[in-house]
Design a protein around this motif. Structure first.
Motif, PDB file in Angstrom:
ATOM      1  N   LEU A 102      30.051  71.746  16.308  1.00  0.00           N
ATOM      2  CA  LEU A 102      29.381  73.355  17.074  1.00  0.00           C
ATOM      3  C   LEU A 102      28.608  72.053  18.333  1.00  0.00           C
ATOM      4  CD1 LEU A 102      29.169  76.243  18.190  1.00  0.00           C
ATOM      5  CD2 LEU A 102      27.075  75.535  15.910  1.00  0.00           C
ATOM      6  N   TYR A 103      29.103  72.638  19.911  1.00  0.00           N
ATOM      7  CA  TYR A 103      28.321  72.234  21.234  1.00  0.00           C
ATOM      8  C   TYR A 103      27.878  72.964  21.563  1.00  0.00           C
ATOM      9  CZ  TYR A 103      31.790  68.094  20.809  1.00  0.00           C
ATOM     10  OH  TYR A 103      32.316  67.427  19.874  1.00  0.00           O
TER      11      TYR A 103
ATOM     12  N   MET B 196      26.676  73.374  25.825  1.00  0.00           N
ATOM     13  CA  MET B 196      27.062  72.325  26.856  1.00  0.00           C
ATOM     14  C   MET B 196      26.240  73.100  28.127  1.00  0.00           C
ATOM     15  SD  MET B 196      30.116  71.278  28.648  1.00  0.00           S
ATOM     16  CE  MET B 196      31.133  72.354  29.096  1.00  0.00           C
ATOM     17  N   VAL B 197      25.112  72.866  28.684  1.00  0.00           N
ATOM     18  CA  VAL B 197      24.071  73.364  29.851  1.00  0.00           C
ATOM     19  C   VAL B 197      24.278  72.838  31.109  1.00  0.00           C
ATOM     20  CG1 VAL B 197      22.436  74.316  30.366  1.00  0.00           C
ATOM     21  CG2 VAL B 197      22.552  74.186  27.930  1.00  0.00           C
ATOM     22  N   TRP B 198      25.090  73.350  32.199  1.00  0.00           N
ATOM     23  CA  TRP B 198      25.402  73.046  33.730  1.00  0.00           C
ATOM     24  C   TRP B 198      24.749  73.499  34.000  1.00  0.00           C
ATOM     25  CZ3 TRP B 198      26.639  69.116  36.488  1.00  0.00           C
ATOM     26  CH2 TRP B 198      26.643  69.620  38.320  1.00  0.00           C
ATOM     27  N   THR B 199      23.349  72.785  34.760  1.00  0.00           N
ATOM     28  CA  THR B 199      21.981  73.839  35.653  1.00  0.00           C
ATOM     29  C   THR B 199      22.539  73.663  37.119  1.00  0.00           C
ATOM     30  OG1 THR B 199      21.303  71.488  36.243  1.00  0.00           O
ATOM     31  CG2 THR B 199      20.123  72.408  33.969  1.00  0.00           C
ATOM     32  N   GLY B 200      23.123  73.082  37.889  1.00  0.00           N
ATOM     33  CA  GLY B 200      23.827  73.364  39.139  1.00  0.00           C
ATOM     34  C   GLY B 200      23.610  71.567  39.597  1.00  0.00           C
ATOM     35  N   LYS B 201      23.157  70.871  38.507  1.00  0.00           N
ATOM     36  CA  LYS B 201      23.181  69.872  38.719  1.00  0.00           C
ATOM     37  C   LYS B 201      22.719  68.306  38.009  1.00  0.00           C
ATOM     38  CE  LYS B 201      19.235  70.388  42.542  1.00  0.00           C
ATOM     39  NZ  LYS B 201      17.586  70.775  42.725  1.00  0.00           N
ATOM     40  N   GLN B 202      22.175  69.210  37.278  1.00  0.00           N
ATOM     41  CA  GLN B 202      22.740  68.031  35.660  1.00  0.00           C
ATOM     42  C   GLN B 202      23.617  68.451  34.524  1.00  0.00           C
ATOM     43  OE1 GLN B 202      19.484  65.971  35.342  1.00  0.00           O
ATOM     44  NE2 GLN B 202      20.252  64.662  33.635  1.00  0.00           N
ATOM     45  N   LEU B 203      24.198  68.184  34.038  1.00  0.00           N
ATOM     46  CA  LEU B 203      24.940  68.351  32.100  1.00  0.00           C
ATOM     47  C   LEU B 203      24.271  67.887  31.338  1.00  0.00           C
ATOM     48  CD1 LEU B 203      27.768  69.842  31.605  1.00  0.00           C
ATOM     49  CD2 LEU B 203      28.117  67.843  31.446  1.00  0.00           C
ATOM     50  N   TYR B 204      24.031  68.790  30.059  1.00  0.00           N
ATOM     51  CA  TYR B 204      23.265  68.382  29.463  1.00  0.00           C
ATOM     52  C   TYR B 204      24.201  68.568  28.159  1.00  0.00           C
ATOM     53  CZ  TYR B 204      18.849  68.139  31.648  1.00  0.00           C
ATOM     54  OH  TYR B 204      18.195  67.484  32.704  1.00  0.00           O
ATOM     55  N   ILE B 205      24.871  68.351  27.255  1.00  0.00           N
ATOM     56  CA  ILE B 205      25.848  68.113  25.691  1.00  0.00           C
ATOM     57  C   ILE B 205      24.194  68.037  24.331  1.00  0.00           C
ATOM     58  CG2 ILE B 205      27.828  68.078  24.670  1.00  0.00           C
ATOM     59  CD1 ILE B 205      28.225  66.636  27.469  1.00  0.00           C
ATOM     60  N   LYS B 206      24.481  68.940  23.450  1.00  0.00           N
ATOM     61  CA  LYS B 206      23.967  68.608  22.226  1.00  0.00           C
ATOM     62  C   LYS B 206      25.010  69.812  21.419  1.00  0.00           C
ATOM     63  CE  LYS B 206      20.601  71.749  21.673  1.00  0.00           C
ATOM     64  NZ  LYS B 206      18.573  71.963  22.328  1.00  0.00           N
ATOM     65  N   ASN B 207      25.096  68.455  20.089  1.00  0.00           N
ATOM     66  CA  ASN B 207      25.512  69.030  18.821  1.00  0.00           C
ATOM     67  C   ASN B 207      24.411  69.634  18.239  1.00  0.00           C
ATOM     68  OD1 ASN B 207      27.621  67.207  20.172  1.00  0.00           O
ATOM     69  ND2 ASN B 207      28.239  66.135  18.322  1.00  0.00           N
ATOM     70  N   LEU B 208      25.017  71.016  17.312  1.00  0.00           N
ATOM     71  CA  LEU B 208      23.954  71.834  16.531  1.00  0.00           C
ATOM     72  C   LEU B 208      24.879  71.174  14.822  1.00  0.00           C
ATOM     73  CD1 LEU B 208      24.058  74.521  18.911  1.00  0.00           C
ATOM     74  CD2 LEU B 208      22.448  72.651  18.569  1.00  0.00           C
ATOM     75  N   PRO B 209      23.691  71.449  14.292  1.00  0.00           N
ATOM     76  CA  PRO B 209      23.973  71.638  12.926  1.00  0.00           C
ATOM     77  C   PRO B 209      25.025  72.998  12.427  1.00  0.00           C
ATOM     78  CG  PRO B 209      22.152  71.107  12.846  1.00  0.00           C
ATOM     79  CD  PRO B 209      22.008  71.553  14.473  1.00  0.00           C
ATOM     80  N   ASN B 210      26.516  73.404  12.277  1.00  0.00           N
ATOM     81  CA  ASN B 210      26.908  73.697  11.820  1.00  0.00           C
ATOM     82  C   ASN B 210      26.943  74.816  10.805  1.00  0.00           C
ATOM     83  OD1 ASN B 210      28.704  72.428  10.184  1.00  0.00           O
ATOM     84  ND2 ASN B 210      29.973  72.457  11.278  1.00  0.00           N
ATOM     85  N   HIS B 211      25.620  74.200   9.863  1.00  0.00           N
ATOM     86  CA  HIS B 211      25.362  74.730   8.614  1.00  0.00           C
ATOM     87  C   HIS B 211      24.653  76.015   9.081  1.00  0.00           C
ATOM     88  CE1 HIS B 211      23.008  71.431   8.540  1.00  0.00           C
ATOM     89  NE2 HIS B 211      21.775  72.226   8.034  1.00  0.00           N
ATOM     90  N   GLN B 212      24.130  76.379   9.979  1.00  0.00           N
ATOM     91  CA  GLN B 212      22.951  77.053  10.795  1.00  0.00           C
ATOM     92  C   GLN B 212      23.370  78.167  11.533  1.00  0.00           C
ATOM     93  OE1 GLN B 212      19.724  74.698  12.421  1.00  0.00           O
ATOM     94  NE2 GLN B 212      19.582  73.229  10.468  1.00  0.00           N
ATOM     95  N   SER B 213      22.698  79.110  11.438  1.00  0.00           N
ATOM     96  CA  SER B 213      23.201  80.360  12.726  1.00  0.00           C
ATOM     97  C   SER B 213      22.472  80.203  13.902  1.00  0.00           C
ATOM     98  CB  SER B 213      22.916  81.799  11.737  1.00  0.00           C
ATOM     99  OG  SER B 213      23.482  82.149  10.223  1.00  0.00           O
TER     100      SER B 213
END
Length: 240
Positions: A121-122, A124-141
């Protein structure tokens, strides 16, 4: 725009998006199978920009975009192309990390994108200047609310409502759709199904991607026209 939830289940997951946009925006097409290169992709299409906010493909169990990044931003058009085209482009890519390193995000308005690929579960946030990607535990809501419409206080209230739902209601499609239609405290500006009447902005549709027993379904309801659709997504959709 958008309020999005992800709820894992024993059979798969329930992934739901309330689309919050201007009432003056043209009605989206009902979800159906589209050809994207050599793939068949299931998604609704927004006639403005020809993009989409939610869909699935042989490579992704679900992809959904919310307007805005971590905080509200001042819109500064013209932009290079619609954020909805990022969804279409990603759905036909085989790997999100590779996509994120190769794609040209510059000149695109800030967004948050949630994607499910294999068991990952990814966020991905684009701020207009920088990209951030985070993997989230897929057993949580999880619940996400667009930063362009809701400040930190309202986003926290929505988290609290969601936690209450998780603790007190069955984790099934009907119950979760009920949350997306009814959760709140009586203020239409902040309810999960929102309505800013004075600005002619509100929830225009609810879309759910349901995975159960290895099958995928997209349930769609357009609240303005009362159109609805339920489409099963077959697993063997790669066209050689």
């Amino acid at each position: 725009m958008c309020t999005v939830t992800f709820v894992p289940t024993e059979e798969g997951f329930i992934f739901t998006s309330n689309r919050d946009v201007s009432y003056q925006r043209p009605y989206a097409e009902l979800p159906k199978i589209h050809m994207e290169g050599h793939l068949k992709v299931l998604m609704p299409i927004d006639p403005m920009g020809s993009g989409s906010w939610i869909g699935l493909s042989p490579y992704f169990h679900a992809v959904c975009l919310l307007n805005g990044g971590f905080v509200n931003h001042k819109s500064n058009p013209p932009y290079r192309h619609s954020r909805g085209l990022v969804v279409r482009d990603l759905l036909r890519h085989q790997d999100l990390p590779k996509f994120s390193s190769e794609y040209n995000f510059h000149g695109i308005e800030p967004f948050t994108l949630i994607a499910i690929q294999d068991k990952t579960l990814y966020e991905m946030v684009w701020t207009g200047k920088q990209l951030y990607i985070k993997n989230l535990p897929n057993h949580q809501s999880y619940i996400w609310s667009s930063a362009t419409l809701y400040d930190a206080n309202i986003r926290q209230k929505r988290i609290d409502w969601f936690q209450d739902w998780l603790a007190n209601y069955p984790h099934d499609l009907a119950s979760l759709r009920g949350f997306h239609e009814n959760a709140g405290e009586g203020n239409p500006r902040n309810n999960v199904m929102m309505d800013w009447a004075e600005m002619e902005v509100g929830t225009v549709s609810t879309t759910t991607i349901l995975k159960e027993n290895g099958a995928h379904f997209m349930h769609y309801k357009d609240w303005k026209t009362q159109r609805s659709a339920m489409v099963k997504f077959e697993s063997d959709l790669v066209i050689e």
